[in-house]
Design a protein around this motif. Sequence first.
Motif, PDB file in Angstrom:
ATOM      1  N   ASP A  74       0.836  -1.195   0.000  1.00  0.00           N
ATOM      2  CA  ASP A  74       0.000   0.000   0.000  1.00  0.00           C
ATOM      3  C   ASP A  74       0.874   1.249   0.000  1.00  0.00           C
ATOM      4  O   ASP A  74       1.700   1.446   0.890  1.00  0.00           O
ATOM      5  CB  ASP A  74      -0.909  -0.018   1.232  1.00  0.00           C
ATOM      6  CG  ASP A  74      -1.862   1.164   1.245  1.00  0.00           C
ATOM      7  OD1 ASP A  74      -2.056   1.784   0.178  1.00  0.00           O
ATOM      8  OD2 ASP A  74      -2.401   1.478   2.322  1.00  0.00           O
ATOM      9  N   THR A  75       0.707   2.097  -1.015  1.00  0.00           N
ATOM     10  CA  THR A  75       1.514   3.323  -1.136  1.00  0.00           C
ATOM     11  C   THR A  75       0.679   4.576  -0.882  1.00  0.00           C
ATOM     12  O   THR A  75       1.070   5.662  -1.298  1.00  0.00           O
ATOM     13  CB  THR A  75       2.146   3.406  -2.533  1.00  0.00           C
ATOM     14  OG1 THR A  75       1.092   3.431  -3.526  1.00  0.00           O
ATOM     15  CG2 THR A  75       3.066   2.230  -2.803  1.00  0.00           C
ATOM     16  N   SER A  76      -0.453   4.410  -0.207  1.00  0.00           N
ATOM     17  CA  SER A  76      -1.336   5.569   0.004  1.00  0.00           C
ATOM     18  C   SER A  76      -0.654   6.653   0.842  1.00  0.00           C
ATOM     19  O   SER A  76      -0.840   7.848   0.594  1.00  0.00           O
ATOM     20  CB  SER A  76      -2.641   5.126   0.676  1.00  0.00           C
ATOM     21  OG  SER A  76      -2.376   4.463   1.899  1.00  0.00           O
ATOM     22  N   ILE A  77       0.162   6.245   1.834  1.00  0.00           N
ATOM     23  CA  ILE A  77       0.853   7.237   2.660  1.00  0.00           C
ATOM     24  C   ILE A  77       1.837   8.032   1.805  1.00  0.00           C
ATOM     25  O   ILE A  77       1.909   9.261   1.891  1.00  0.00           O
ATOM     26  CB  ILE A  77       1.590   6.550   3.829  1.00  0.00           C
ATOM     27  CG1 ILE A  77       0.584   5.910   4.781  1.00  0.00           C
ATOM     28  CG2 ILE A  77       2.464   7.549   4.586  1.00  0.00           C
ATOM     29  CD1 ILE A  77       1.210   5.140   5.921  1.00  0.00           C
ATOM     30  N   ASN A  78       2.595   7.334   0.955  1.00  0.00           N
ATOM     31  CA  ASN A  78       3.537   8.016   0.052  1.00  0.00           C
ATOM     32  C   ASN A  78       2.800   8.966  -0.869  1.00  0.00           C
ATOM     33  O   ASN A  78       3.237  10.101  -1.100  1.00  0.00           O
ATOM     34  CB  ASN A  78       4.304   6.995  -0.787  1.00  0.00           C
ATOM     35  CG  ASN A  78       5.227   6.141   0.039  1.00  0.00           C
ATOM     36  OD1 ASN A  78       4.773   5.378   0.888  1.00  0.00           O
ATOM     37  ND2 ASN A  78       6.522   6.259  -0.195  1.00  0.00           N
ATOM     38  N   LEU A  88       1.500  14.427  -2.389  1.00  0.00           N
ATOM     39  CA  LEU A  88       0.526  15.439  -2.785  1.00  0.00           C
ATOM     40  C   LEU A  88       0.578  16.644  -1.846  1.00  0.00           C
ATOM     41  O   LEU A  88       0.559  17.805  -2.291  1.00  0.00           O
ATOM     42  CB  LEU A  88      -0.877  14.831  -2.803  1.00  0.00           C
ATOM     43  CG  LEU A  88      -2.020  15.770  -3.198  1.00  0.00           C
ATOM     44  CD1 LEU A  88      -1.812  16.287  -4.611  1.00  0.00           C
ATOM     45  CD2 LEU A  88      -3.361  15.043  -3.085  1.00  0.00           C
ATOM     46  N   LEU A  89       0.658  16.383  -0.530  1.00  0.00           N
ATOM     47  CA  LEU A  89       0.730  17.482   0.445  1.00  0.00           C
ATOM     48  C   LEU A  89       2.008  18.301   0.263  1.00  0.00           C
ATOM     49  O   LEU A  89       1.990  19.537   0.367  1.00  0.00           O
ATOM     50  CB  LEU A  89       0.663  16.918   1.863  1.00  0.00           C
ATOM     51  CG  LEU A  89      -0.681  16.339   2.300  1.00  0.00           C
ATOM     52  CD1 LEU A  89      -0.568  15.710   3.689  1.00  0.00           C
ATOM     53  CD2 LEU A  89      -1.763  17.415   2.292  1.00  0.00           C
ATOM     54  N   ALA A  90       3.121  17.613  -0.025  1.00  0.00           N
ATOM     55  CA  ALA A  90       4.385  18.323  -0.243  1.00  0.00           C
ATOM     56  C   ALA A  90       4.300  19.224  -1.460  1.00  0.00           C
ATOM     57  O   ALA A  90       4.782  20.371  -1.445  1.00  0.00           O
ATOM     58  CB  ALA A  90       5.528  17.319  -0.400  1.00  0.00           C
ATOM     59  N   VAL A  91       3.664  18.723  -2.515  1.00  0.00           N
ATOM     60  CA  VAL A  91       3.487  19.536  -3.727  1.00  0.00           C
ATOM     61  C   VAL A  91       2.603  20.743  -3.437  1.00  0.00           C
ATOM     62  O   VAL A  91       2.881  21.864  -3.888  1.00  0.00           O
ATOM     63  CB  VAL A  91       2.879  18.673  -4.863  1.00  0.00           C
ATOM     64  CG1 VAL A  91       2.433  19.553  -6.018  1.00  0.00           C
ATOM     65  CG2 VAL A  91       3.898  17.652  -5.350  1.00  0.00           C
ATOM     66  N   ILE A  92       1.546  20.541  -2.649  1.00  0.00           N
ATOM     67  CA  ILE A  92       0.638  21.648  -2.325  1.00  0.00           C
ATOM     68  C   ILE A  92       1.348  22.702  -1.487  1.00  0.00           C
ATOM     69  O   ILE A  92       1.257  23.908  -1.777  1.00  0.00           O
ATOM     70  CB  ILE A  92      -0.610  21.118  -1.589  1.00  0.00           C
ATOM     71  CG1 ILE A  92      -1.476  20.284  -2.535  1.00  0.00           C
ATOM     72  CG2 ILE A  92      -1.429  22.281  -1.009  1.00  0.00           C
ATOM     73  CD1 ILE A  92      -2.635  19.586  -1.867  1.00  0.00           C
ATOM     74  N   PHE A  93       2.064  22.268  -0.433  1.00  0.00           N
ATOM     75  CA  PHE A  93       2.696  23.213   0.480  1.00  0.00           C
ATOM     76  C   PHE A  93       3.943  23.868  -0.110  1.00  0.00           C
ATOM     77  O   PHE A  93       4.386  24.910   0.396  1.00  0.00           O
ATOM     78  CB  PHE A  93       3.055  22.522   1.798  1.00  0.00           C
ATOM     79  CG  PHE A  93       1.875  22.326   2.704  1.00  0.00           C
ATOM     80  CD1 PHE A  93       1.209  23.411   3.242  1.00  0.00           C
ATOM     81  CD2 PHE A  93       1.410  21.055   2.995  1.00  0.00           C
ATOM     82  CE1 PHE A  93       0.102  23.239   4.066  1.00  0.00           C
ATOM     83  CE2 PHE A  93       0.314  20.865   3.820  1.00  0.00           C
ATOM     84  CZ  PHE A  93      -0.346  21.954   4.358  1.00  0.00           C
TER      85      PHE A  93
END
Length: 316
Positions: A193-197, A202-207
């Motif tokens: 499962d790579t959901s955490i990655n 995605l959060l890193a790209v947003i921030f």
Amino acid sequence: MSPFNQTTGNHQTFTLTGIPGMPEKDFWLALPLCLLYSFTFLGNVTILVVIKAERSLREPMYYFLAMLAATDLSLSWSSMPTMISVHLFNWRSVTLDACITQMFFIHAFGGVESGVLVAMAFDRFVAIRFPLHYATILTQGAITKIGAAVLLRSVGLVLPVPFLIKRLPFCHSNILSHACCLHQDAMRLACADTSINSIYGLLAVIFAIALDALILLVSYFLILQAVLGIASWEERLKTLNTCLSHICAVLLFYVPLIGMTLSHRFGKHLSPVVHTAMANIYLLLPPVLNPVVYSVRTKQIRQRIVLVFRRGRVGS
């Protein structure tokens, strides 16, 4: 013992990929690739040498330009070892640890470049909106703090990525889509499962990237407001002209980055050539073209480059 350990082992190496469908032409891609890296090195080192050598260029705008040149060099060097090894020597195997290390530096310096472009937009805003207080607002101490903040933010955001990748088992294919290691590319090969990655990426790209892009838009909206407040059309055009080099640098960085990000997340049906092309454009184009843009568009840089080379000829 888990079913995973019973059936297969965890890959400790990745196989890098050149241009899909053209393995026999990889050697001929090495020549332009080496030329691009040579021009990147020559152009950015020239910018750094000129800014250091000329006292008249020791101003906030050129300090930020030096940061951009240093970041371009670092981003280029992060991808160079594996790209050259794949296309010139046909060495396609890379260990997991080496891949994770390269991944960290590529994404970290990408974040630094985005932050430096925001800092350069702030520099242009202060120069246009508060010209009389420009030197007092952007002191050397303030510039140093801005540079340190940009670097620490990027490193802090990317630092969890190696640990998130390291914990994943790679038990199916170990063939990457590019000649260098990227987080999205390695993540898709995991058999867990790579959901955490995915969420963290995605959060890193947003921030980082999305927030920086928003700040850039706001900065240029305020710059445009300040320019429209100038009575003379000639002065308006002259003022806007000081921002053209920075606008070109922003487009050179963000357009390939957005294209690469979207192709990885939503373009799984696209040809592998598209993914490879977008990654190569993002990694190779801005570092080699930024020095050209600033040398051509910035009169002071152009003149000082000519002056430095003339001095070198006279000295020799």
